[in-house]
Design a protein around this motif. Structure first.
Motif, PDB file in Angstrom:
ATOM      1  N   MET A  83      31.058 -11.854  21.969  1.00 36.61           N
ATOM      2  CA  MET A  83      31.210 -13.300  22.002  1.00 36.61           C
ATOM      3  C   MET A  83      30.308 -13.943  20.947  1.00 36.61           C
ATOM      4  N   LYS A  84      30.903 -14.721  20.049  1.00 39.79           N
ATOM      5  CA  LYS A  84      30.156 -15.344  18.970  1.00 39.79           C
ATOM      6  C   LYS A  84      29.211 -16.411  19.513  1.00 39.79           C
ATOM      7  N   GLN A  85      27.957 -16.383  19.050  1.00 42.37           N
ATOM      8  CA  GLN A  85      27.006 -17.404  19.427  1.00 42.37           C
ATOM      9  C   GLN A  85      27.134 -18.609  18.504  1.00 42.37           C
ATOM     10  N   ILE A  86      26.895 -19.771  19.061  1.00 46.29           N
ATOM     11  CA  ILE A  86      27.023 -21.022  18.328  1.00 46.29           C
ATOM     12  C   ILE A  86      25.629 -21.498  17.926  1.00 46.29           C
ATOM     13  N   ASN A  87      25.450 -21.784  16.651  1.00 40.58           N
ATOM     14  CA  ASN A  87      24.173 -22.282  16.150  1.00 40.58           C
ATOM     15  C   ASN A  87      24.142 -23.798  16.273  1.00 40.58           C
ATOM     16  N   ILE A  88      23.219 -24.292  17.087  1.00 41.56           N
ATOM     17  CA  ILE A  88      23.187 -25.718  17.421  1.00 41.56           C
ATOM     18  C   ILE A  88      21.793 -26.283  17.194  1.00 41.56           C
ATOM     19  N   LEU A  89      21.753 -27.489  16.651  1.00 43.84           N
ATOM     20  CA  LEU A  89      20.486 -28.161  16.364  1.00 43.84           C
ATOM     21  C   LEU A  89      20.341 -29.379  17.264  1.00 43.84           C
ATOM     22  N   ILE A  90      19.194 -29.456  17.955  1.00 46.21           N
ATOM     23  CA  ILE A  90      18.878 -30.601  18.815  1.00 46.21           C
ATOM     24  C   ILE A  90      17.703 -31.342  18.189  1.00 46.21           C
ATOM     25  N   THR A  91      17.870 -32.635  17.913  1.00 45.47           N
ATOM     26  CA  THR A  91      16.758 -33.420  17.383  1.00 45.47           C
ATOM     27  C   THR A  91      15.963 -34.014  18.545  1.00 45.47           C
ATOM     28  N   ALA A  92      14.747 -34.479  18.246  1.00 43.29           N
ATOM     29  CA  ALA A  92      13.874 -35.086  19.268  1.00 43.29           C
ATOM     30  C   ALA A  92      13.793 -34.210  20.508  1.00 43.29           C
ATOM     31  N   ILE A  93      13.655 -32.914  20.280  1.00 49.63           N
ATOM     32  CA  ILE A  93      13.700 -31.961  21.394  1.00 49.63           C
ATOM     33  C   ILE A  93      12.437 -32.023  22.254  1.00 49.63           C
ATOM     34  N   GLY A  94      11.393 -32.698  21.756  1.00 49.65           N
ATOM     35  CA  GLY A  94      10.157 -32.817  22.523  1.00 49.65           C
ATOM     36  C   GLY A  94      10.195 -33.873  23.602  1.00 49.65           C
ATOM     37  N   GLY A  95      11.185 -34.762  23.572  1.00 49.60           N
ATOM     38  CA  GLY A  95      11.310 -35.781  24.608  1.00 49.60           C
ATOM     39  C   GLY A  95      12.044 -35.265  25.826  1.00 49.60           C
ATOM     40  N   ASP A  96      12.111 -36.099  26.873  1.00 54.61           N
ATOM     41  CA  ASP A  96      12.731 -35.644  28.122  1.00 54.61           C
ATOM     42  C   ASP A  96      14.213 -35.369  27.962  1.00 54.61           C
ATOM     43  N   ILE A  97      14.918 -36.176  27.184  1.00 54.37           N
ATOM     44  CA  ILE A  97      16.353 -35.959  27.020  1.00 54.37           C
ATOM     45  C   ILE A  97      16.605 -34.689  26.220  1.00 54.37           C
ATOM     46  N   GLY A  98      15.920 -34.556  25.080  1.00 52.89           N
ATOM     47  CA  GLY A  98      16.089 -33.361  24.254  1.00 52.89           C
ATOM     48  C   GLY A  98      15.737 -32.094  25.003  1.00 52.89           C
ATOM     49  N   ALA A  99      14.665 -32.151  25.789  1.00 52.95           N
ATOM     50  CA  ALA A  99      14.249 -30.973  26.563  1.00 52.95           C
ATOM     51  C   ALA A  99      15.310 -30.593  27.592  1.00 52.95           C
ATOM     52  N   ASN A 100      15.893 -31.578  28.245  1.00 47.50           N
ATOM     53  CA  ASN A 100      16.917 -31.288  29.253  1.00 47.50           C
ATOM     54  C   ASN A 100      18.208 -30.779  28.622  1.00 47.50           C
ATOM     55  N   ILE A 101      18.548 -31.284  27.443  1.00 50.40           N
ATOM     56  CA  ILE A 101      19.704 -30.745  26.719  1.00 50.40           C
ATOM     57  C   ILE A 101      19.477 -29.270  26.406  1.00 50.40           C
ATOM     58  N   ALA A 102      18.276 -28.955  25.925  1.00 48.26           N
ATOM     59  CA  ALA A 102      17.946 -27.560  25.622  1.00 48.26           C
ATOM     60  C   ALA A 102      18.022 -26.692  26.874  1.00 48.26           C
ATOM     61  N   ASN A 103      17.548 -27.220  28.000  1.00 46.34           N
ATOM     62  CA  ASN A 103      17.592 -26.460  29.250  1.00 46.34           C
ATOM     63  C   ASN A 103      19.029 -26.113  29.643  1.00 46.34           C
ATOM     64  N   ILE A 104      19.924 -27.091  29.509  1.00 49.39           N
ATOM     65  CA  ILE A 104      21.326 -26.859  29.878  1.00 49.39           C
ATOM     66  C   ILE A 104      21.949 -25.802  28.975  1.00 49.39           C
ATOM     67  N   LEU A 105      21.716 -25.909  27.677  1.00 47.15           N
ATOM     68  CA  LEU A 105      22.310 -24.958  26.739  1.00 47.15           C
ATOM     69  C   LEU A 105      21.708 -23.568  26.899  1.00 47.15           C
ATOM     70  N   TYR A 106      20.427 -23.513  27.214  1.00 52.07           N
ATOM     71  CA  TYR A 106      19.738 -22.227  27.405  1.00 52.07           C
ATOM     72  C   TYR A 106      20.321 -21.458  28.586  1.00 52.07           C
ATOM     73  N   GLU A 107      20.823 -22.199  29.571  1.00 52.29           N
ATOM     74  CA  GLU A 107      21.384 -21.579  30.768  1.00 52.29           C
ATOM     75  C   GLU A 107      22.810 -21.067  30.563  1.00 52.29           C
ATOM     76  N   GLN A 108      23.352 -21.256  29.359  1.00 51.81           N
ATOM     77  CA  GLN A 108      24.742 -20.872  29.103  1.00 51.81           C
ATOM     78  C   GLN A 108      24.904 -19.418  28.658  1.00 51.81           C
TER      79      GLN A 108
END
Length: 321
Positions: free
Chosen positions: A1-26
């Motif tokens: 399964m091909k992995q998708i390279n994705i960039l999240i900006t402002a990852i240090g804030g609460d929204i960016g961190a939660n986006i990263a958490n959701i994607l990390y769980e995939q």
């Protein structure tokens, strides 16, 4: 399964961190890369590589982002902060030419809802209840106290002033240089009757979830699902009217069995992880629709009708080298 390279900006804030958490769980579907203007970020362990970048107003920002895109074959970018959303909105053509997908709303949606006066005007045209709102420069005491004074765009400042009497307003008028940058709004209802509603719309989907919530230090500390039909109807009307393709967040207060919308955020909002937990996967839906892929199995597509979330705090510490 091909992995998708994705960039999240402002990852240090609460929204960016939660986006990263959701994607990390995939299940490793994503190689997550992150940027922030701060050097230390909370969930550094969730990203493949982190970059400290300049603020997007800086002339270096474009080259910094383009280098990350090139070095890591980034396929999709999620701008998180409102300043960066505006920046990417203005520079869409650069990323279109590179075939890089952006998780942002349409230009009309962004420009309308990042301007609180335009938001009020749009809601009035849709016959959706909203507090009376005036530009500070044109305010002549058309509405009575209590009032709220805030910047016309939260990109400028997130300062909010709650005014109970005329001398408070007079003082702020003297201290604010440009009255065209601020609005006056009727302060309605109570924080105990505040609701946050998210609507996601695409060609195949129209989903709404609402929470009655409480805030602590500007963040949702308590949220319980609300299934009020009026909230859903308002959200769907706005989504259809703006031909929404993505996710927006609607803030409202309940007064005398009516919901008054006082703000709309044209972006992924801070309750994204809570929503995802309750089956409202707007982040993943948006990525699926943008890349034309499937991340969720059919049995996972079920939005809960009941549920409560309480925010807990956790700290991560760093030792200086």
């Amino acid at each position: 399964m091909k992995q998708i390279n994705i960039l999240i900006t402002a990852i240090g804030g609460d929204i960016g961190a939660n986006i990263a958490n959701i994607l990390y769980e995939q299940n490793k579907r994503f190689n997550i890369f992150g940027t922030d203007i701060n050097e230390k970020v909370f969930n550094i362990n969730k990203v493949k590589k982190f970059y400290k970048v300049d603020a997007c107003e800086n002339s270096n920002y474009l080259n910094q982002i383009l280098k990350i895109v090139k070095d890591h074959s980034i396929e999709i970018i999620i701008p998180v902060s409102e300043k960066e959303i505006l920046w990417f909105n203005k520079n869409r053509n650069i990323f279109d030419d590179l075939n890089i997908k952006l998780i942002i709303n349409s230009e009309n949606t962004i420009n309308t809802f990042l301007n609180k006066l335009e938001t009020s005007s749009a809601l009035n045209k849709l016959l959706v209840d909203t507090p009376q709102t005036y530009l500070l420069s044109s305010f002549k005491n058309q509405i009575s106290f209590p009032l709220v004074l805030k910047a016309i765009s939260s990109v400028q400042t997130k300062d909010i002033y709650f005014l109970k009497e005329q001398n408070q307003l007079d003082y702020l008028k003297c201290s604010i240089n440009n009255h065209n940058d601020y609005i006056i709004q009727k302060n309605i209802g109570s924080v105990d009757e505040e609701y946050t509603t998210t609507v996601y719309r695409s060609d195949q989907k129209l989903e709404v979830i609402s929470f009655q919530r409480k805030l602590s230090a500007g963040m949702t500390s308590f949220a319980t699902i609300s299934n009020d039909k009026m909230l859903k109807d308002h959200a769907k009307k706005i989504a259809v009217s703006f031909n929404l393709h993505g996710s927006i967040n609607i803030q409202s207060r309940k007064v005398d069995n009516k919901f008054y919308i006082f703000e709309i955020n044209p972006r992924i909002s801070s309750t994204v992880y809570i929503r995802n937990h309750f089956g409202f996967h707007d982040l993943l839906w948006w990525i699926e629709d943008t890349l034309n892929i499937v991340l969720l199995k059919s049995q996972q597509i079920h939005v809960d009708l009941v549920g409560t979330a309480i925010l807990g705090y956790q700290y991560k510490f760093f030792k200086e080298e």
